[in-house]
Design a protein around this motif. Sequence first.
Motif, PDB file in Angstrom:
ATOM      1  N   GLU A  13     -34.190 -38.038  48.549  1.00 46.78           N
ATOM      2  CA  GLU A  13     -33.580 -36.931  47.820  1.00 46.78           C
ATOM      3  C   GLU A  13     -32.337 -37.391  47.075  1.00 46.78           C
ATOM      4  N   ARG A  65     -40.802 -32.291  43.313  1.00 47.50           N
ATOM      5  CA  ARG A  65     -40.249 -31.059  42.739  1.00 47.50           C
ATOM      6  C   ARG A  65     -41.306 -29.973  42.631  1.00 47.50           C
ATOM      7  N   HIS A  68     -41.746 -28.581  46.156  1.00 43.59           N
ATOM      8  CA  HIS A  68     -40.622 -27.692  46.469  1.00 43.59           C
ATOM      9  C   HIS A  68     -40.811 -26.337  45.790  1.00 43.59           C
TER      10      HIS A  68
END
Length: 201
Positions: A13, A65, A68
């Motif tokens: 991250e 991404r 997420h």
Amino acid sequence: MSPRGVVIPDLRERLFAAAERVVAREGAAGLTSRAVTAEADCGKGVLHTHFAGLDEFVAELVLDRFAHSARQAEALDEKVGRATVAENLQSVVLALLGALPPAVVGLALTRPAAALRTREGFQAGAPAFDAIQHAFAAYLKAEQRAGRIAADADTATIALALVGTVHHLLMTRVPGRGEEPETVIGRLLAVLLGGSPPAAP
């Protein structure tokens, strides 16, 4: 800089966030492994220790991404019956646009090898727009059962229209130019949910 040999918590991250900052500041052309590690305050070889190369890194960033974003969309089921349907959907759509900035999505488009790896990830089952669309449709169905959306509303088409608009904004939006996403999404939801009953007092 992090000392050599010391384990860096949440390294992936940290590198992903650093890459996003580099691209936002310098554009896709400014993304190099050295730029990422310098931005992340890590040793120069860290990225290549954990990824096969910059293309794999970019693909993993895009896949991360999207995953997420899919989780954010799936969390809509916790909002059934709360606030208004339009408010709930708009908050998630804007969060998706924030989690998938155009500069990051564009990375894979500018690097053919990264684009191929990203497609392979989606084909292998990594969450993408279809997962987000499914989450929207499931939420809308739940709200329909709760009486907060008109019984004859086409929830599948509403979900498709929302995802299509998100995709369009991701591919074409230039920050600071044109209408703000809040305005576009608000207007779209007003049309799509125009026949929905008002929120309960």
